[in-house]
Design an enzyme around this catalytic site. Structure first.
Site, PDB file in Angstrom:
ATOM      1  N   GLU A 282      28.046 -30.254 -16.689  1.00 18.43           N
ATOM      2  CA  GLU A 282      29.051 -30.288 -15.629  1.00 18.43           C
ATOM      3  C   GLU A 282      30.298 -29.597 -16.157  1.00 18.43           C
ATOM      4  O   GLU A 282      30.878 -30.010 -17.144  1.00 18.43           O
ATOM      5  CB  GLU A 282      29.324 -31.747 -15.217  1.00 18.43           C
ATOM      6  CG  GLU A 282      30.172 -31.903 -13.997  1.00 18.43           C
ATOM      7  CD  GLU A 282      29.601 -31.222 -12.735  1.00 18.43           C
ATOM      8  OE1 GLU A 282      28.396 -30.923 -12.680  1.00 18.43           O
ATOM      9  OE2 GLU A 282      30.399 -30.979 -11.807  1.00 18.43           O
ATOM     10  N   GLU A 313      36.228 -23.293 -10.485  1.00 20.57           N
ATOM     11  CA  GLU A 313      35.564 -23.177 -11.790  1.00 20.57           C
ATOM     12  C   GLU A 313      34.605 -21.985 -11.832  1.00 20.57           C
ATOM     13  O   GLU A 313      34.407 -21.383 -12.886  1.00 20.57           O
ATOM     14  CB  GLU A 313      34.831 -24.495 -12.109  1.00 20.57           C
ATOM     15  CG  GLU A 313      35.815 -25.630 -12.400  1.00 20.57           C
ATOM     16  CD  GLU A 313      35.280 -27.023 -12.100  1.00 20.57           C
ATOM     17  OE1 GLU A 313      36.089 -27.956 -12.075  1.00 20.57           O
ATOM     18  OE2 GLU A 313      34.069 -27.182 -11.875  1.00 20.57           O
ATOM     19  N   ASP A 471      31.682 -34.905  -9.699  1.00 19.37           N
ATOM     20  CA  ASP A 471      30.734 -35.444 -10.690  1.00 19.37           C
ATOM     21  C   ASP A 471      29.594 -36.174  -9.972  1.00 19.37           C
ATOM     22  O   ASP A 471      28.429 -36.070 -10.368  1.00 19.37           O
ATOM     23  CB  ASP A 471      31.433 -36.437 -11.631  1.00 19.37           C
ATOM     24  CG  ASP A 471      32.620 -35.798 -12.336  1.00 19.37           C
ATOM     25  OD1 ASP A 471      32.582 -34.579 -12.564  1.00 19.37           O
ATOM     26  OD2 ASP A 471      33.589 -36.524 -12.643  1.00 19.37           O
TER      27      ASP A 471
HETATM   28  P1  ADP Z   1      36.431 -33.857  -9.412  1.00 18.95           P
HETATM   29  O1  ADP Z   1      36.554 -33.200 -10.753  1.00 18.95           O
HETATM   30  O2  ADP Z   1      37.553 -34.804  -9.092  1.00 18.95           O
HETATM   31  O3  ADP Z   1      35.090 -34.452  -9.209  1.00 18.95           O
HETATM   32  P2  ADP Z   1      35.812 -31.338  -8.153  1.00 18.95           P
HETATM   33  O4  ADP Z   1      36.742 -30.255  -7.774  1.00 18.95           O
HETATM   34  O5  ADP Z   1      34.853 -31.067  -9.260  1.00 18.95           O
HETATM   35  O6  ADP Z   1      36.651 -32.659  -8.383  1.00 18.95           O
HETATM   36  O7  ADP Z   1      34.913 -31.729  -6.875  1.00 18.95           O
HETATM   37  C1  ADP Z   1      35.455 -32.124  -5.700  1.00 18.95           C
HETATM   38  C2  ADP Z   1      34.334 -32.028  -4.645  1.00 18.95           C
HETATM   39  O8  ADP Z   1      34.319 -33.224  -3.903  1.00 18.95           O
HETATM   40  C3  ADP Z   1      34.562 -30.921  -3.631  1.00 18.95           C
HETATM   41  O9  ADP Z   1      33.949 -29.728  -4.053  1.00 18.95           O
HETATM   42  C4  ADP Z   1      33.921 -31.462  -2.364  1.00 18.95           C
HETATM   43  O10 ADP Z   1      32.589 -30.992  -2.288  1.00 18.95           O
HETATM   44  C5  ADP Z   1      33.913 -32.973  -2.586  1.00 18.95           C
HETATM   45  N1  ADP Z   1      34.860 -33.663  -1.716  1.00 18.95           N
HETATM   46  C6  ADP Z   1      36.210 -33.665  -1.813  1.00 18.95           C
HETATM   47  N2  ADP Z   1      36.770 -34.412  -0.832  1.00 18.95           N
HETATM   48  C7  ADP Z   1      35.741 -34.915  -0.099  1.00 18.95           C
HETATM   49  C8  ADP Z   1      35.659 -35.753   1.066  1.00 18.95           C
HETATM   50  N3  ADP Z   1      36.741 -36.220   1.660  1.00 18.95           N
HETATM   51  N4  ADP Z   1      34.425 -36.043   1.544  1.00 18.95           N
HETATM   52  C9  ADP Z   1      33.302 -35.574   0.946  1.00 18.95           C
HETATM   53  N5  ADP Z   1      33.321 -34.765  -0.140  1.00 18.95           N
HETATM   54  C10 ADP Z   1      34.520 -34.440  -0.665  1.00 18.95           C
END
Ligand code: ADP
Length: 495
Positions: A282, A313, A471
């Site tokens: 990841e 990323e 994640d």
């Molecule tokens: P983190 O590192 O906090 O996990 P990331 O940027 O890797 O953050 O991933 C965030 C992902 O979460 C986004 O790409 C999206 O697909 C998903 N996401 C964000 N907000 C929502 C939401 N409200 N409902 C469903 N999926 C979400």
């Protein structure tokens, strides 16, 4: 395919994967776990802290604009700056003294598991996987309080030269200090004064103090490394994260190369009797380009099968691999950027010799798979739909307590805008003869060199929490695929 058909596919995929999770014997998850201490600061708190540290000192230090936190004055200087401007900031601290000072003088409202490996371990244990073997090189007593306490979540320790799997609470090192990140939130309109200046916070935001103690190593003791053969009999695959904590220099002549080599040795040892063992990395944001490139070209390439990342990323990864223009197009955020995202995913798949690249974005997921991946396109699509349902559940509930919780995510509607965002990609692929409009609508496309799976995702309107959703998506999809893999643990047979 219209949205109603996708909803139907979602239900089928979730019930299918749910019934198959039992097939996963176990997953190894390493390396990064920490404690996230959350504090919503009040006017009384800020006045108290200013009183303790002293206005003049804070004011002087604000002029210096500290880029790391060495003492409470640095901390207060960055907090006042962040609150004055209403601007989010993340500042590192390289010791544990500040944590102790904050514990004594501020105290958090609540704390939770932080770090990709910790978040994914808890999620997979709660989803009911048979065995989740979690590993963090710095397991402190405090850290164990944030792991799910359940018999399927285990931590490896070496006792009398033998590997024993214990619950984290029975496996910690009593001398280990905790790695605690502080997330300090403040609200619009808060008022305070310092050294004759009056401040009013212009908007809600937060300051993160990220803990980077000097003892942090992405590493494993030699004894543990020797016993990895016992772990590989218990698992069908591994999820690895946290390599961003590798530093370029360690000050004793040791450089990142040493830890990169050790990281590769761990992966190779896990795969020793099964070279095809699925290994997912990841990815995350990594400021240091030397480390970013080393992770991709020296750890991921050739050693890992699957990579998960968000759109920013993807751009960062392409950038260090020499695809600056493509990286720029991914970030342009115009209607064509989804085409660059797809092209970028294909570049990553080929360049890093992967079997699978999974990109998650708000509204859709794109996954490219190599021709030699053992599973068919429908299995990949089901894995993505399952992952999206897990994500929607986590966004709705804040945390998933058991597999049945995911019916909550199924109720979340497919995000129609996400579906619409894909139209430019559809036109592009159809124009180039890579697929027909029907194939694209179906979500599974096969070109001569790779497969492409695209699904619209479920998006929660008012999420309770968004930390760690990426994640959850990657871990959810990866275990769904593991559950569908042919079930022979070659390591048990060979050893
Ligand atoms: P983190 O590192 O906090 O996990 P990331 O940027 O890797 O953050 O991933 C965030 C992902 O979460 C986004 O790409 C999206 O697909 C998903 N996401 C964000 N907000 C929502 C939401 N409200 N409902 C469903 N999926 C979400």
């Amino acid at each position: 395919m219209d949205i109603a058909d996708w909803e139907k596919r979602y239900s089928e995929a979730v019930s299918n994967v749910k019934g198959q999770l039992e097939n996963v014997q176990g997953v190894f998850v390493a390396y990064n776990s920490n404690v996230d201490a959350m504090k919503h600061i009040s006017e009384t708190d800020i006045k108290k802290l200013i009183g303790i540290v002293g206005c003049e000192k804070i004011h002087e230090r604000m002029v210096e604009y500290p880029r790391e936190i060495k003492d409470p004055v640095d901390f207060m200087a960055r907090l006042v700056i962040s609150m004055r401007d209403g601007k989010a900031a993340e500042v590192p601290t390289y010791g544990t003294d500040l944590n102790e000072w904050l514990m004594d003088n501020l105290v958090f409202d609540h704390a939770r598991m932080g770090g990709q490996a910790g978040i994914m371990s808890n999620l997979l244990a709660n989803l009911g996987l048979n065995n989740v073997i979690t590993y963090v090189p710095w397991l402190s007593r405090e850290q164990t309080e944030y792991f799910v306490d359940s018999p399927n979540l285990k931590y490896p320790v070496v006792e009398d030269g033998k590997l024993v799997l214990k619950r984290p609470k029975d496996a910690y090192d009593p001398d280990q200090k905790p790695k605690v990140n502080w997330i300090i939130e403040y609200s619009n309109g808060m008022k305070f004064s310092c050294a004759g200046e009056k401040y009013e916070v212009p908007r809600d935001n937060r300051l993160i103090i990220s803990s980077r103690p000097k003892w942090i190593r992405i590493d494993m003791s030699p004894e543990m490394y020797e016993q990895l053969s016992d772990i590989r009999k218990e698992i069908d695959g591994a999820i690895l994260a946290g390599y961003q904590m590798i530093k370029e220099e360690y000050g004793n002549g040791m450089t990142y190369r040493h830890y990169v080599e050790k990281a590769v040795n761990v992966i190779e040892s896990l795969k020793a009797c099964n070279p095809d063992m699925p290994i997912h990395v990841e990815f995350t944001s990594i400021q240091n380009k030397v480390i970013r490139k080393a992770i991709l070209t020296d750890i991921v390439k050739k050693h890992v099968t699957s990579l998960g990342l968000d759109t920013v990323e993807v751009a960062n990864a392409l950038n260090v691999l020499g695809y600056e223009e493509l990286a720029y197009s991914v970030m342009s955020r115009d209607e064509k950027s989804v085409i660059a995202l797809y092209e970028g995913a294909v570049r990553l798949l080929k360049e890093l010799e992967l079997q699978r690249v999974h990109i998650h974005s708000l509204g859709y997921y794109i996954c490219v798979v190599s021709k030699d991946h053992p599973l068919d396109a429908d299995s990949h699509r089901q894995a993505l739909l399952f992952a999206s349902t897990v994500a929607a559940t986590q966004a709705t509930l804040g945390a998933i307590k058991c597999i049945d919780d995911i019916s909550v995510g199924l109720e979340v509607p497919v995000y129609t805008d996400g579906h619409d965002d894909l139209i430019e990609l559809e036109k592009y692929l159809v124009r180039r003869g890579i697929c027909t409009a029907e194939d694209f609508e179906d979500g599974c496309i096969s070109s001569s060199s790779h497969g492409l799976i695209i699904v619209p995702s479920k998006v929660v309107k008012d999420p309770v929490a968004t930390v760690g959703i990426g994640d959850a998506i990657s871990a959810g999809a990866f275990i769904a695929l593991l559950a569908k893999m042919p079930k022979v643990n070659i390591c048990q047979i060979k050893e």
